[in-house]
Scaffold this motif. Structure first.
Motif, short mmCIF file in Angstrom:
data_model
loop_
_atom_site.label_atom_id
_atom_site.label_comp_id
_atom_site.label_asym_id
_atom_site.label_seq_id
_atom_site.Cartn_x
_atom_site.Cartn_y
_atom_site.Cartn_z
N GLN A 220 0.90 -1.48 -0.07
CA GLN A 220 -0.09 -0.16 0.06
C GLN A 220 1.09 1.14 0.23
O GLN A 220 0.41 2.29 -0.77
N ARG A 221 1.95 1.60 0.32
CA ARG A 221 2.58 2.05 0.95
C ARG A 221 3.24 2.53 0.02
O ARG A 221 3.57 4.12 -0.46
N ARG A 222 4.36 1.33 -0.26
CA ARG A 222 4.99 1.95 -2.03
C ARG A 222 4.06 1.72 -3.16
O ARG A 222 4.37 2.92 -3.67
N MET A 223 3.10 1.61 -3.23
CA MET A 223 1.84 2.45 -4.22
C MET A 223 1.60 3.62 -4.08
O MET A 223 1.91 4.91 -5.26
N GLY A 224 1.42 3.96 -3.00
CA GLY A 224 1.12 5.72 -2.11
C GLY A 224 2.61 6.53 -2.82
O GLY A 224 2.39 7.82 -3.09
N GLU A 225 3.72 5.71 -2.54
CA GLU A 225 4.91 6.80 -2.55
C GLU A 225 4.71 7.15 -4.50
O GLU A 225 5.05 7.74 -4.68
N ALA A 226 4.63 5.68 -4.89
CA ALA A 226 4.92 5.58 -6.31
C ALA A 226 3.67 6.78 -7.10
O ALA A 226 4.48 7.47 -7.87
N ALA A 227 2.26 6.85 -6.64
CA ALA A 227 1.57 8.32 -7.08
C ALA A 227 1.85 8.82 -6.56
O ALA A 227 2.02 9.92 -8.14
N ARG A 228 1.83 9.63 -5.77
CA ARG A 228 3.07 10.95 -5.33
C ARG A 228 4.08 11.56 -6.01
O ARG A 228 4.23 12.61 -7.02
N ALA A 229 5.37 10.13 -6.54
CA ALA A 229 5.79 10.54 -6.95
C ALA A 229 6.24 10.53 -8.27
O ALA A 229 6.48 12.15 -8.98
N LEU A 230 5.27 11.01 -9.14
CA LEU A 230 4.51 10.74 -10.63
C LEU A 230 4.06 12.29 -9.89
O LEU A 230 4.36 12.94 -11.93
N LEU A 231 2.64 12.16 -9.74
CA LEU A 231 2.51 13.18 -9.84
C LEU A 231 3.37 14.72 -9.27
O LEU A 231 3.70 15.22 -10.29
N LEU A 232 4.16 14.68 -9.20
CA LEU A 232 5.68 15.44 -8.35
C LEU A 232 6.11 15.75 -9.73
O LEU A 232 6.68 16.99 -10.04
N ALA A 233 6.66 14.73 -10.48
CA ALA A 233 7.22 14.81 -11.45
C ALA A 233 6.50 15.07 -13.18
O ALA A 233 7.34 15.69 -14.25
N GLN A 234 5.08 14.97 -13.25
CA GLN A 234 4.87 15.47 -13.86
C GLN A 234 3.92 17.20 -13.73
O GLN A 234 3.57 17.63 -14.81
N ALA A 235 4.09 17.17 -12.76
CA ALA A 235 3.38 18.37 -12.17
C ALA A 235 4.89 19.69 -13.13
O ALA A 235 4.77 21.02 -13.54
N GLY A 236 6.01 18.93 -12.56
CA GLY A 236 7.40 19.98 -13.30
C GLY A 236 7.18 21.30 -11.97
O GLY A 236 6.76 20.82 -11.03
N ASN A 237 8.40 22.00 -12.07
CA ASN A 237 8.74 23.31 -11.09
C ASN A 237 8.43 24.10 -11.42
O ASN A 237 9.67 24.86 -12.54
#
Length: 257
Positions: A220-237
């Motif tokens: 569960q936790r790995r999935m949640g962390e992967a989902a958030r990491a992808l969000l941050l990568a796709q949002a950009g800075n």
């Protein structure tokens, strides 16, 4: 369509000094149409900047035993209740937060729950996430439910409504489960599935998938962390793009007649 008018779109794109595309495919299309490579800036998705700013904080100890069925439509609530009741055979302490897309459906969903003889609380009458079954029939409180739940089942994807955004549960590090009807967010769900942040299933397969995740909180936790990491990568800075725009503004100050 732009490719049909290369003499029009090519010169226009060659005049662009800074462009941020949402994805690699968009960049490739624009370059093929005439955009200068040096005009490209880092990718930025404005729609994702809001969710990317969310700071989920530390997980509550019982988060891995709480499931949120978010933004459900008519025809989906029964499947969510079936999955919850079946998964409780694995984890008797499992909690379900059932949040209809339209809170005006609260009475109808309450009738459905009561017909099964289940004890439940209603948020509109003061209930909270400590209840084993909470009908979240209010507006403006989804952040509370995302924070409380380790698993989020996204509504609108088990009935054919095109699927609702997965990025808010991703921001809160939820493990995301979704149905087959995700046409409105097809790219997002495909990326999340590929990154290990989300899993697809149909209503019949939901109870078993939910039970598997309850047996494996680390997954569960790995999935949640992967989902958030992808969000941050796709949002950009946005900082890099803002700096580029500011530099262009300094180089070519506006003049008034």
């Amino acid at each position: 369509r732009g490719g049909r008018l290369p003499g029009l779109i090519g010169p226009m794109l060659r005049r662009v000094d800074a462009l941020s595309a949402q994805d690699a495919a968009g960049e490739a299309r624009l370059l093929a149409l005439g955009l200068r490579p040096e005009a490209l800036t880092p990718r930025l998705n404005l729609k994702l900047l809001g969710p990317a700013q969310i700071e989920p904080g530390e997980d509550a100890p019982d988060r891995c035993r709480t499931v949120l069925a978010a933004s459900t439509h008519e025809g989906e609530d029964a499947a969510m209740l079936d999955a919850w009741q079946a998964a409780r055979q694995v984890e008797p302490e499992l909690r379900l937060i059932l949040a209809p897309r339209h809170p005006g459906r609260g009475d109808a969903v309450a009738t459905l729950i009561a017909a099964r003889g289940l004890d439940f609380a209603r948020r509109s009458r003061g209930g909270g996430p400590e209840a084993s079954l909470l009908l979240a029939d209010t507006l403006g409180e989804m952040a509370l439910w995302y924070r409380a739940a380790g698993i989020c089942i996204t509504g609108g994807s088990f009935a054919d409504h095109g699927g609702h955004t997965p990025w808010e549960p991703a921001a809160w590090r939820c493990a995301i489960l979704h149905g087959p009807h995700v046409a409105n967010q097809a790219g997002a769900y495909a990326d999340l599935d590929a990154a290990g942040g989300a899993l697809a299933c149909d209503a019949a397969g939901l109870p078993a998938l939910l039970a598997d995740l309850l047996r494996d909180p680390a997954r569960q936790r790995r999935m949640g962390e992967a989902a958030r990491a992808l969000l941050l990568a796709q949002a950009g800075n946005p900082a890099t793009l803002i700096a580029r725009i500011a530099a262009l503004a300094r180089a070519r100050p506006c003049t008034t007649p």
